[in-house]
Design a protein around this motif. Structure first.
Motif, PDB file in Angstrom:
ATOM      1  N   MET A   1       0.842  -1.198   0.000  1.00  0.00           N
ATOM      2  CA  MET A   1       0.000   0.000   0.000  1.00  0.00           C
ATOM      3  C   MET A   1       0.879   1.252   0.000  1.00  0.00           C
ATOM      4  O   MET A   1       1.841   1.343   0.760  1.00  0.00           O
ATOM      5  N   ILE A   2       0.540   2.190  -0.863  1.00  0.00           N
ATOM      6  CA  ILE A   2       1.298   3.442  -0.951  1.00  0.00           C
ATOM      7  C   ILE A   2       0.847   4.380   0.172  1.00  0.00           C
ATOM      8  O   ILE A   2      -0.341   4.608   0.376  1.00  0.00           O
ATOM      9  N   GLN A   3       1.809   4.913   0.905  1.00  0.00           N
ATOM     10  CA  GLN A   3       1.537   5.901   1.945  1.00  0.00           C
ATOM     11  C   GLN A   3       2.165   7.228   1.549  1.00  0.00           C
ATOM     12  O   GLN A   3       3.217   7.259   0.911  1.00  0.00           O
ATOM     13  N   THR A   4       1.518   8.301   1.904  1.00  0.00           N
ATOM     14  CA  THR A   4       2.053   9.632   1.605  1.00  0.00           C
ATOM     15  C   THR A   4       2.207  10.426   2.898  1.00  0.00           C
ATOM     16  O   THR A   4       1.451  10.257   3.852  1.00  0.00           O
ATOM     17  N   MET A  14       6.716   9.828  -0.614  1.00  0.00           N
ATOM     18  CA  MET A  14       5.907   8.691  -1.054  1.00  0.00           C
ATOM     19  C   MET A  14       6.580   7.417  -0.551  1.00  0.00           C
ATOM     20  O   MET A  14       7.789   7.230  -0.738  1.00  0.00           O
ATOM     21  N   MET A  15       5.791   6.526   0.071  1.00  0.00           N
ATOM     22  CA  MET A  15       6.368   5.318   0.659  1.00  0.00           C
ATOM     23  C   MET A  15       5.536   4.098   0.275  1.00  0.00           C
ATOM     24  O   MET A  15       4.309   4.143   0.285  1.00  0.00           O
ATOM     25  N   ASP A 366       0.933  15.285  -9.584  1.00  0.00           N
ATOM     26  CA  ASP A 366       0.463  15.409  -8.203  1.00  0.00           C
ATOM     27  C   ASP A 366      -0.617  14.374  -7.901  1.00  0.00           C
ATOM     28  O   ASP A 366      -1.632  14.663  -7.279  1.00  0.00           O
ATOM     29  N   LYS A 367      -0.383  13.137  -8.364  1.00  0.00           N
ATOM     30  CA  LYS A 367      -1.322  12.042  -8.149  1.00  0.00           C
ATOM     31  C   LYS A 367      -0.608  10.842  -7.531  1.00  0.00           C
ATOM     32  O   LYS A 367       0.605  10.693  -7.642  1.00  0.00           O
ATOM     33  N   THR A 368      -1.412  10.001  -6.896  1.00  0.00           N
ATOM     34  CA  THR A 368      -0.928   8.716  -6.397  1.00  0.00           C
ATOM     35  C   THR A 368      -1.696   7.628  -7.121  1.00  0.00           C
ATOM     36  O   THR A 368      -2.929   7.576  -7.038  1.00  0.00           O
TER      37      THR A 368
END
Length: 412
Positions: A1-4, A14-15, A366-368
């Motif tokens: 899961m991507i974390q910001t 971004m992690m 500027d998107k995930t």
């Protein structure tokens, strides 16, 4: 899961934690590429990237080199038309060291006159090397034509004239404008503790201060000059046929990628099979759908001896006409989509690929975008979508760029 997470200075972090790995990939992406440069600044983004390894306020060039070797992974940098990236692939135990090294190179560069002059000469050699690479020349010629008078027309390296005119002050001025925390993204994928990573990132990058985010200048595809030629004494003609493409976040971008793959994107593609395998006219032929923030291009590239040029161009245009008339078959579509899905899944096994994709999308748009979302959109692409996009792209007359010996005589 991507974390910001947003650091105290406004820099996005971004992690994506992959605990089964024993490594991590780190990237700092800065919105500083040739698309941002004026004519006088041409090549500065790339020049600054080179100078990052020449020393900082805290480390000499030798200390940077020794620390890179001590970490034992891979620390490097690259410049594109849209951004400059500084990255490291290291074991998880060296994550903090790599963060501190990249931060120092980014925030505290030192531009000594002697280092500047040496690197100026190195870049001039790089420009000379590009001038001896015909494939690079034809794409540079193409971009000068289809983006005439716009920032995408410039090369990443700049010109000999522009590089010779630069000074350390010019580098500093350009760097201060674009190297700001709001205009950069830190992206990390691999084995780490998220809270510990946030602490380390804050310690490494938190002191970096600056103003707001800078937007990309608008560019558009121009077909004002339908034929672009450059005479060069080489054995093969380097050929590009280019059509207006799609911008990078266009809803049809996956259908566009599927069409490009089917048309000349692999060994089973139409052009490869027809022009290389059946006719034996070329060794190298491919297509590429290149997308930028506000525009794009779809280009077919081929290299052949001069006497085969006319036939190669005829066949490319014939195959384009067949796609417009009859579309892509169900069998071609099924094979292409299976190839694309497999390629994407395999690429996502690389922490570096995940890190780079995550960082570039955040910086540019500027998107995930989670990889699962991308795979879901790939699965939704239909044969009707691909045929619609293919007809839309191939309908205009292409802009032709060609490099070769006495090349102009072949187009009379």
């Amino acid at each position: 899961m991507i974390q910001t997470h947003v650091l105290s200075n406004g820099m996005p972090l971004m992690m994506e934690r992959l605990p089964y790995l024993r490594s991590a990939s780190i990237g700092v992406f800065v919105k500083a590429g040739s698309i941002m440069e004026t004519d006088e600044e041409s090549g500065l983004s790339h020049f600054i990237e080179h100078m990052a390894f020449k020393g900082t306020a805290n480390r000499s060039a030798r200390q940077i080199a020794e620390e890179i070797d001590l970490i034992g992974g891979n620390v490097n940098a690259a410049t594109s038309k849209l951004n400059t990236s500084y990255y490291a692939r290291i074991t998880d135990k060296d994550l903090q060291k790599a963060l501190n090294l990249l931060a120092d190179m980014m925030i505290n560069p030192r531009y000594e006159d002697s280092d500047f002059q040496k690197e100026q000469e190195v870049i001039l050699e790089e420009i000379a090397m590009e001038a001896d690479t015909p494939e690079d020349l034809v794409f540079n010629l193409l971009h000068e034509g289809i983006y005439q008078g716009q920032t995408l027309s410039k090369t990443i390296l700049g010109t000999g004239k522009s590089i010779l005119s630069q000074t350390p002050d010019a580098l500093n001025t350009f760097r201060q404008r674009y190297y700001q925390p709001h205009n950069a993204v830190l992206s990390v994928v691999g084995c780490f503790d998220p809270q510990q990573l946030i602490t380390w990132a804050e310690e490494a990058f938190g002191a970096w201060q600056g103003k707001g985010r800078i937007e990309y200048p608008r560019n558009q595809f121009k077909a004002d000059t339908p034929l672009l030629t450059f005479n060069k004494d080489v054995e093969q003609v380097q050929l590009c046929l280019s059509f207006p493409g799609l911008e990078s976040m266009h809803d049809d971008r996956f259908a566009m990628a599927a069409f490009s793959t089917m048309f000349a994107g692999g060994v089973s593609s139409r052009l490869f099979q027809k022009i290389r395998e059946e006719e034996g006219l070329v060794y190298h032929i491919y297509s590429a759908a290149v997308a930028h923030p506000h525009c794009g291009e779809f280009t077919v590239y081929a290299a052949c001896t001069p006497q085969k040029l006319k036939r190669v161009m005829e066949l490319i245009k014939q195959e384009a006409a067949l796609v417009i008339k009859d579309g892509i078959s169900k069998a071609e579509f099924a094979q292409t989509m299976a190839q694309m899905k497999t390629s994407f899944v395999l690429s996502m096994e690389s922490a570096y690929q995940r890190m780079a994709g995550m960082g570039i999308v955040k910086l540019t748009h500027d998107k995930t975008i989670d990889p699962k979302e991308t795979l879901a959109k790939l699965r939704k692409v239909s044969l009707r979508d691909v045929n619609r996009v293919a007809r839309q792209v191939l309908s205009p007359e292409p802009v032709i760029a060609a490099v070769g010996k006495q090349i102009t005589k072949h187009f009379k």
